[in-house]
Design a protein around this motif. Structure first.
Motif, PDB file in Angstrom:
ATOM      1  N   ARG A 162      23.526 -24.210   6.648  1.00 25.75           N
ATOM      2  CA  ARG A 162      23.947 -22.822   6.431  1.00 25.75           C
ATOM      3  C   ARG A 162      25.448 -22.631   6.654  1.00 25.75           C
ATOM      4  O   ARG A 162      25.906 -21.545   7.008  1.00 25.75           O
ATOM      5  CB  ARG A 162      23.141 -21.862   7.319  1.00 25.75           C
ATOM      6  N   GLU A 163      26.207 -23.716   6.471  1.00 28.08           N
ATOM      7  CA  GLU A 163      27.650 -23.659   6.678  1.00 28.08           C
ATOM      8  C   GLU A 163      28.402 -24.012   5.402  1.00 28.08           C
ATOM      9  O   GLU A 163      29.225 -23.243   4.917  1.00 28.08           O
ATOM     10  CB  GLU A 163      28.074 -24.644   7.775  1.00 28.08           C
ATOM     11  N   GLY A 164      28.125 -25.216   4.893  1.00 28.72           N
ATOM     12  CA  GLY A 164      28.876 -25.752   3.773  1.00 28.72           C
ATOM     13  C   GLY A 164      28.608 -24.982   2.489  1.00 28.72           C
ATOM     14  O   GLY A 164      27.527 -24.458   2.280  1.00 28.72           O
ATOM     15  N   LYS A 165      29.619 -24.929   1.633  1.00 29.22           N
ATOM     16  CA  LYS A 165      29.464 -24.228   0.361  1.00 29.22           C
ATOM     17  C   LYS A 165      28.801 -25.139  -0.668  1.00 29.22           C
ATOM     18  O   LYS A 165      29.138 -26.310  -0.767  1.00 29.22           O
ATOM     19  CB  LYS A 165      30.825 -23.782  -0.167  1.00 29.22           C
ATOM     20  N   LEU A 166      27.874 -24.582  -1.445  1.00 27.50           N
ATOM     21  CA  LEU A 166      27.208 -25.359  -2.491  1.00 27.50           C
ATOM     22  C   LEU A 166      28.120 -25.562  -3.691  1.00 27.50           C
ATOM     23  O   LEU A 166      28.029 -26.555  -4.387  1.00 27.50           O
ATOM     24  CB  LEU A 166      25.932 -24.655  -2.949  1.00 27.50           C
ATOM     25  N   PHE A 167      28.989 -24.600  -3.948  1.00 28.08           N
ATOM     26  CA  PHE A 167      29.800 -24.645  -5.164  1.00 28.08           C
ATOM     27  C   PHE A 167      31.254 -24.966  -4.856  1.00 28.08           C
ATOM     28  O   PHE A 167      31.772 -24.610  -3.803  1.00 28.08           O
ATOM     29  CB  PHE A 167      29.694 -23.307  -5.910  1.00 28.08           C
ATOM     30  N   GLN A 168      31.886 -25.631  -5.820  1.00 27.69           N
ATOM     31  CA  GLN A 168      33.249 -26.118  -5.592  1.00 27.69           C
ATOM     32  C   GLN A 168      34.301 -25.026  -5.692  1.00 27.69           C
ATOM     33  O   GLN A 168      35.285 -25.035  -4.979  1.00 27.69           O
ATOM     34  CB  GLN A 168      33.586 -27.201  -6.617  1.00 27.69           C
ATOM     35  N   ASN A 169      34.089 -24.097  -6.618  1.00 29.51           N
ATOM     36  CA  ASN A 169      35.140 -23.129  -6.908  1.00 29.51           C
ATOM     37  C   ASN A 169      34.727 -21.727  -6.478  1.00 29.51           C
ATOM     38  O   ASN A 169      33.546 -21.435  -6.364  1.00 29.51           O
ATOM     39  CB  ASN A 169      35.435 -23.115  -8.412  1.00 29.51           C
ATOM     40  N   PRO A 170      35.711 -20.856  -6.292  1.00 27.96           N
ATOM     41  CA  PRO A 170      35.359 -19.450  -6.073  1.00 27.96           C
ATOM     42  C   PRO A 170      34.619 -18.918  -7.306  1.00 27.96           C
ATOM     43  O   PRO A 170      34.761 -19.470  -8.401  1.00 27.96           O
ATOM     44  CB  PRO A 170      36.703 -18.741  -5.912  1.00 27.96           C
ATOM     45  N   ILE A 171      33.861 -17.871  -7.141  1.00 26.71           N
ATOM     46  CA  ILE A 171      33.075 -17.334  -8.242  1.00 26.71           C
ATOM     47  C   ILE A 171      33.996 -17.008  -9.424  1.00 26.71           C
ATOM     48  O   ILE A 171      35.119 -16.546  -9.242  1.00 26.71           O
ATOM     49  CB  ILE A 171      32.261 -16.117  -7.761  1.00 26.71           C
ATOM     50  N   SER A 172      33.535 -17.342 -10.638  1.00 25.25           N
ATOM     51  CA  SER A 172      34.433 -17.271 -11.785  1.00 25.25           C
ATOM     52  C   SER A 172      33.667 -16.859 -13.036  1.00 25.25           C
ATOM     53  O   SER A 172      32.484 -17.141 -13.157  1.00 25.25           O
ATOM     54  CB  SER A 172      35.087 -18.647 -11.983  1.00 25.25           C
ATOM     55  N   ILE A 173      34.338 -16.191 -13.965  1.00 31.39           N
ATOM     56  CA  ILE A 173      33.667 -15.850 -15.214  1.00 31.39           C
ATOM     57  C   ILE A 173      33.671 -17.043 -16.170  1.00 31.39           C
ATOM     58  O   ILE A 173      32.996 -17.029 -17.182  1.00 31.39           O
ATOM     59  CB  ILE A 173      34.279 -14.619 -15.924  1.00 31.39           C
ATOM     60  N   ASN A 174      34.447 -18.058 -15.830  1.00 30.95           N
ATOM     61  CA  ASN A 174      34.367 -19.318 -16.550  1.00 30.95           C
ATOM     62  C   ASN A 174      33.104 -20.030 -16.049  1.00 30.95           C
ATOM     63  O   ASN A 174      33.082 -20.632 -14.989  1.00 30.95           O
ATOM     64  CB  ASN A 174      35.617 -20.145 -16.235  1.00 30.95           C
ATOM     65  N   LEU A 175      32.018 -19.942 -16.847  1.00 32.29           N
ATOM     66  CA  LEU A 175      30.704 -20.343 -16.342  1.00 32.29           C
ATOM     67  C   LEU A 175      30.630 -21.821 -15.995  1.00 32.29           C
ATOM     68  O   LEU A 175      29.944 -22.227 -15.075  1.00 32.29           O
ATOM     69  CB  LEU A 175      29.604 -19.965 -17.341  1.00 32.29           C
ATOM     70  N   LYS A 176      31.362 -22.631 -16.708  1.00 34.50           N
ATOM     71  CA  LYS A 176      31.356 -24.054 -16.433  1.00 34.50           C
ATOM     72  C   LYS A 176      31.952 -24.329 -15.049  1.00 34.50           C
ATOM     73  O   LYS A 176      31.395 -25.053 -14.241  1.00 34.50           O
ATOM     74  CB  LYS A 176      32.163 -24.789 -17.509  1.00 34.50           C
ATOM     75  N   LYS A 177      33.087 -23.689 -14.807  1.00 34.92           N
ATOM     76  CA  LYS A 177      33.761 -23.812 -13.521  1.00 34.92           C
ATOM     77  C   LYS A 177      32.902 -23.180 -12.420  1.00 34.92           C
ATOM     78  O   LYS A 177      32.779 -23.697 -11.311  1.00 34.92           O
ATOM     79  CB  LYS A 177      35.099 -23.076 -13.618  1.00 34.92           C
ATOM     80  N   ASN A 178      32.295 -22.064 -12.787  1.00 31.86           N
ATOM     81  CA  ASN A 178      31.459 -21.325 -11.839  1.00 31.86           C
ATOM     82  C   ASN A 178      30.303 -22.167 -11.315  1.00 31.86           C
ATOM     83  O   ASN A 178      29.934 -22.064 -10.153  1.00 31.86           O
ATOM     84  CB  ASN A 178      30.926 -20.068 -12.535  1.00 31.86           C
ATOM     85  N   MET A 179      29.716 -22.990 -12.199  1.00 27.58           N
ATOM     86  CA  MET A 179      28.506 -23.718 -11.823  1.00 27.58           C
ATOM     87  C   MET A 179      28.766 -25.117 -11.275  1.00 27.58           C
ATOM     88  O   MET A 179      27.842 -25.859 -11.000  1.00 27.58           O
ATOM     89  CB  MET A 179      27.556 -23.805 -13.032  1.00 27.58           C
ATOM     90  N   LEU A 180      30.024 -25.492 -11.145  1.00 27.86           N
ATOM     91  CA  LEU A 180      30.358 -26.818 -10.618  1.00 27.86           C
ATOM     92  C   LEU A 180      29.977 -26.895  -9.137  1.00 27.86           C
ATOM     93  O   LEU A 180      30.520 -26.160  -8.322  1.00 27.86           O
ATOM     94  CB  LEU A 180      31.861 -27.053 -10.798  1.00 27.86           C
ATOM     95  N   MET A 181      29.040 -27.789  -8.822  1.00 26.67           N
ATOM     96  CA  MET A 181      28.571 -27.866  -7.439  1.00 26.67           C
ATOM     97  C   MET A 181      29.210 -29.033  -6.704  1.00 26.67           C
ATOM     98  O   MET A 181      29.576 -30.028  -7.316  1.00 26.67           O
ATOM     99  CB  MET A 181      27.044 -28.047  -7.410  1.00 26.67           C
ATOM    100  N   ASN A 182      29.297 -28.894  -5.381  1.00 26.15           N
ATOM    101  CA  ASN A 182      29.628 -30.056  -4.578  1.00 26.15           C
ATOM    102  C   ASN A 182      28.446 -31.019  -4.650  1.00 26.15           C
ATOM    103  O   ASN A 182      27.305 -30.594  -4.584  1.00 26.15           O
ATOM    104  CB  ASN A 182      29.858 -29.633  -3.125  1.00 26.15           C
ATOM    105  N   LYS A 183      28.722 -32.327  -4.780  1.00 25.38           N
ATOM    106  CA  LYS A 183      27.631 -33.302  -4.874  1.00 25.38           C
ATOM    107  C   LYS A 183      26.817 -33.323  -3.591  1.00 25.38           C
ATOM    108  O   LYS A 183      25.600 -33.419  -3.605  1.00 25.38           O
ATOM    109  CB  LYS A 183      28.191 -34.707  -5.151  1.00 25.38           C
ATOM    110  N   THR A 184      27.534 -33.255  -2.505  1.00 21.06           N
ATOM    111  CA  THR A 184      26.873 -33.149  -1.206  1.00 21.06           C
ATOM    112  C   THR A 184      27.533 -32.020  -0.434  1.00 21.06           C
ATOM    113  O   THR A 184      28.663 -31.641  -0.722  1.00 21.06           O
ATOM    114  CB  THR A 184      27.023 -34.447  -0.382  1.00 21.06           C
ATOM    115  N   CYS A 185      26.815 -31.490   0.529  1.00 19.10           N
ATOM    116  CA  CYS A 185      27.360 -30.419   1.361  1.00 19.10           C
ATOM    117  C   CYS A 185      28.583 -30.935   2.102  1.00 19.10           C
ATOM    118  O   CYS A 185      28.509 -31.983   2.749  1.00 19.10           O
ATOM    119  CB  CYS A 185      26.296 -29.965   2.349  1.00 19.10           C
ATOM    120  N   PRO A 186      29.727 -30.253   2.010  1.00 20.00           N
ATOM    121  CA  PRO A 186      30.934 -30.735   2.677  1.00 20.00           C
ATOM    122  C   PRO A 186      30.824 -30.691   4.207  1.00 20.00           C
ATOM    123  O   PRO A 186      31.616 -31.316   4.903  1.00 20.00           O
ATOM    124  CB  PRO A 186      32.036 -29.791   2.181  1.00 20.00           C
ATOM    125  N   VAL A 187      29.840 -30.006   4.737  1.00 20.09           N
ATOM    126  CA  VAL A 187      29.702 -29.902   6.193  1.00 20.09           C
ATOM    127  C   VAL A 187      28.684 -30.901   6.739  1.00 20.09           C
ATOM    128  O   VAL A 187      28.976 -31.673   7.647  1.00 20.09           O
ATOM    129  CB  VAL A 187      29.341 -28.457   6.618  1.00 20.09           C
TER     130      VAL A 187
END
Ligand SMILES: [Zn+2]
Length: 152
Positions: A23-48
């Motif tokens: 409940r700490e690490g972010k699932l997604f790489q980028n801030p929320i974006s209307i560029n859907l491709k960028k929006n849905m880019l996930m971290n492969k693993t939880c950074p935390v």
């Protein structure tokens, strides 16, 4: 063993798109974006805590149902709110105004809805672990075998 007290509850964590395990690490790489491709880019693993965000091949295949359910639930909520605040009548266009406003709202919420659908989805498979600092995340490399990545 020492439990780590999560800063977030289940809802705050899933709606905020955090890793369900710590409940700490972010699932997604980028801030929320209307560029859907960028929006849905996930971290492969939880950074935390290192939890894999895609625990098997095609894991997020079912999330369109979640986003559909969320869309319906939100529309019902705005309809009820509209009914109480503005009112509905067959004699004027208030119902059509609701439809228009609801559609615009859903459109604006789309990037967030798509993310939350995935976040909710993974939260049903990966449980919160208060001892995540001591435990290793589940090894999913076998299920994520590159040879099978195109098999589903
Ligand atoms: Zn995590």
């Amino acid at each position: 063993m020492s439990a780590v007290k999560a800063n977030r509850g289940y809802l705050a964590s899933s709606l905020g798109c955090r890793c369900p395990r710590c409940r700490e690490g972010k699932l997604f790489q980028n801030p929320i974006s209307i560029n859907l491709k960028k929006n849905m880019l996930m971290n492969k693993t939880c950074p935390v805590c290192g939890q894999a965000t895609e625990i098997e091949v095609g894991f997020y295949y079912g999330t369109s149902y979640v986003s559909y359910a969320l869309t319906v639930a939100l529309s019902i909520a705005t309809l009820v709110a509209w009914w109480f605040i503005i009112g509905l009548s067959v004699d004027d266009n208030r119902f059509f105004w609701w439809m228009g406003c609801n559609a615009v709202l859903l459109l604006f919420l789309q990037p967030w809805l798509m993310r939350v659908s995935r976040s909710l989805w993974i939260s049903w498979f990966v449980k919160y672990d208060p001892y995540w600092k001591e435990h290793q995340p589940e090894d999913v490399s076998e299920r994520m075998n590159a040879d099978q990545a195109t098999n589903w």
